[in-house]
Design a protein around this motif. Structure first.
Motif, PDB file in Angstrom:
ATOM      1  N   ILE A 133       0.845  -1.186   0.000  1.00 45.97           N
ATOM      2  CA  ILE A 133       0.000   0.000   0.000  1.00 45.97           C
ATOM      3  C   ILE A 133       0.885   1.244   0.000  1.00 45.97           C
ATOM      4  O   ILE A 133       1.788   1.367   0.841  1.00 45.97           O
ATOM      5  N   VAL A 134       0.633   2.165  -0.915  1.00 49.08           N
ATOM      6  CA  VAL A 134       1.434   3.389  -1.033  1.00 49.08           C
ATOM      7  C   VAL A 134       0.540   4.608  -0.836  1.00 49.08           C
ATOM      8  O   VAL A 134      -0.480   4.752  -1.501  1.00 49.08           O
ATOM      9  N   HIS A 135       0.941   5.479   0.088  1.00 50.55           N
ATOM     10  CA  HIS A 135       0.292   6.773   0.277  1.00 50.55           C
ATOM     11  C   HIS A 135       1.290   7.848  -0.138  1.00 50.55           C
ATOM     12  O   HIS A 135       2.339   8.000   0.500  1.00 50.55           O
ATOM     13  N   THR A 136       0.965   8.590  -1.183  1.00 51.56           N
ATOM     14  CA  THR A 136       1.897   9.585  -1.688  1.00 51.56           C
ATOM     15  C   THR A 136       1.133  10.851  -2.053  1.00 51.56           C
ATOM     16  O   THR A 136      -0.047  10.977  -1.774  1.00 51.56           O
ATOM     17  N   GLY A 137       1.813  11.813  -2.672  1.00 50.95           N
ATOM     18  CA  GLY A 137       1.171  13.061  -3.076  1.00 50.95           C
ATOM     19  C   GLY A 137       1.566  14.225  -2.182  1.00 50.95           C
ATOM     20  O   GLY A 137       2.150  14.055  -1.110  1.00 50.95           O
ATOM     21  N   LYS A 138       1.218  15.433  -2.620  1.00 49.99           N
ATOM     22  CA  LYS A 138       1.594  16.660  -1.907  1.00 49.99           C
ATOM     23  C   LYS A 138       0.633  17.018  -0.785  1.00 49.99           C
ATOM     24  O   LYS A 138       0.913  17.888   0.032  1.00 49.99           O
ATOM     25  N   GLY A 139      -0.525  16.381  -0.752  1.00 48.72           N
ATOM     26  CA  GLY A 139      -1.519  16.718   0.261  1.00 48.72           C
ATOM     27  C   GLY A 139      -1.224  16.107   1.616  1.00 48.72           C
ATOM     28  O   GLY A 139      -0.509  15.108   1.734  1.00 48.72           O
ATOM     29  N   LYS A 140      -1.802  16.719   2.653  1.00 50.51           N
ATOM     30  CA  LYS A 140      -1.667  16.210   4.023  1.00 50.51           C
ATOM     31  C   LYS A 140      -2.503  14.940   4.191  1.00 50.51           C
ATOM     32  O   LYS A 140      -3.533  14.805   3.557  1.00 50.51           O
ATOM     33  N   GLY A 141      -2.051  14.039   5.028  1.00 46.78           N
ATOM     34  CA  GLY A 141      -2.863  12.881   5.364  1.00 46.78           C
ATOM     35  C   GLY A 141      -2.253  11.531   5.056  1.00 46.78           C
ATOM     36  O   GLY A 141      -2.866  10.501   5.336  1.00 46.78           O
ATOM     37  N   LYS A 142      -1.051  11.511   4.497  1.00 44.13           N
ATOM     38  CA  LYS A 142      -0.427  10.239   4.108  1.00 44.13           C
ATOM     39  C   LYS A 142      -0.121   9.379   5.338  1.00 44.13           C
ATOM     40  O   LYS A 142      -0.559   8.239   5.438  1.00 44.13           O
ATOM     41  N   SER A 143       0.623   9.951   6.273  1.00 43.63           N
ATOM     42  CA  SER A 143       0.943   9.211   7.497  1.00 43.63           C
ATOM     43  C   SER A 143      -0.298   9.039   8.362  1.00 43.63           C
ATOM     44  O   SER A 143      -0.486   7.988   8.987  1.00 43.63           O
ATOM     45  N   THR A 144      -1.156  10.041   8.389  1.00 50.45           N
ATOM     46  CA  THR A 144      -2.372   9.974   9.190  1.00 50.45           C
ATOM     47  C   THR A 144      -3.219   8.775   8.783  1.00 50.45           C
ATOM     48  O   THR A 144      -3.693   8.008   9.629  1.00 50.45           O
TER      49      THR A 144
END
Length: 202
Positions: free
Chosen positions: A34-45
Motif C-alpha cells: 500500500i502506497v500513500h503519496t502526493g503533496k496533500g496532508k494525510g499520508k501518514s495519518t
C-alpha cells in the motif's frame, strides 16, 4: 409507499444485487503493498489509521519512521505507552534532511531504518508494517528503490501488509503496489501562516 419511495427502493435493490454479485467474485486474500503519496496532508495519518485498526483487532504490527526525528507525536506516544506489546515502534530518522544538513549521517540512519524494516517485514507474526516517509529516503537516494522493490516482491511474506508513505513515490514502487492513494493538496493552513498544531499534525 409513495411512487418516489418505491422507485428509490427498486433502484437500491438493483444496486445491491449488482454489488453482491461483484463481491461474491472477490475471494482472494493476501498481504497488500500500500502506497500513500502526493503533496496533500494525510499520508501518514491514513497509514496510522490502519495501524490502529490492527491494534484494535489484536493483530501484531510494526512502524519504522525513516525521516521524522525524536519529537513527540500523539500516535507514537500512545503506541509506546499503551500498545508496545502489540506494535513495535522505531523512530530511526533524525529529522528532515534540510534540518540535519548531513547526507552521510542521513544515509546511515536511513540504511539502519531499512534494515529494521526488513526485520519487521520478515517476521511472519507482524501482519502489517508501516514504513513512514520511506519515499523521502528513497527520493534522496538514502535507500535504493531497486532494493526496496526486489525485497517486497521476493521476500515479503504472503499475508503481510506493507504500507509506504511519503511524497514522490517512485514509479517502480507504484507499479508493484496493490493500492496507491495520491493525496492532492487543495488548501493548507500552513500557506496562510498557521503552524503545525498538536492533535492535527502531530
Amino acid at each position: 409507499m409513495s411512487e418516489d419511495t418505491e422507485r428509490h427502493a427498486m433502484k437500491m435493490a438493483k444496486k445491491k444485487a449488482a454489488r453482491d454479485k461483484i463481491m461474491a467474485q472477490k475471494t482472494d486474500k493476501r498481504g497488500l503493498i500500500i502506497v500513500h503519496t502526493g503533496k496533500g496532508k494525510g499520508k501518514s495519518t491514513a497509514a496510522f489509521g490502519m495501524i490502529f485498526r490492527h491494534i484494535a483487532h489484536g493483530m501484531k504490527s510494526g512502524v519504522v519512521q525513516f525521516i521524522k526525528g525524536g519529537m513527540s507525536t500523539g500516535e507514537r506516544d500512545m503506541i509506546l505507552d499503551r500498545f508496545g506489546d502489540i506494535c513495535s515502534f522505531h523512530t530511526m530518522g533524525e529529522g528532515f534532511t534540510w534540518e540535519t544538513q548531513d547526507k552521510t549521517r542521513d544515509t546511515e540512519m536511513a540504511q539502519a531504518a531499512w534494515a529494521k524494516a526488513k526485520e519487521l517485514i520478515r517476521d511472519p507474526s507482524n501482519s502489517m508494517v508501516l514504513l513512514d516517509e520511506i519515499n523521502i529516503a528513497i527520493r534522496y537516494d538514502y535507500v535504493d528503490i531497486n532494493e526496496v522493490v526486489q525485497f517486497l516482491v521476493d521476500e515479503k511474506p504472503e499475508m503481510t501488509h506493507v504500507v509506504l508513505t511519503g511524497r514522490n513515490a517512485k514509479e517502480e514502487l507504484i507499479e508493484i503496489a496493490d493500492l496507491v492513494t495520491e493525496m492532492e493538496l487543495v488548501k493548507h493552513p500552513f500557506r496562510s501562516g498557521v503552524k503545525a498544531q498538536i492533535g492535527v499534525e502531530y
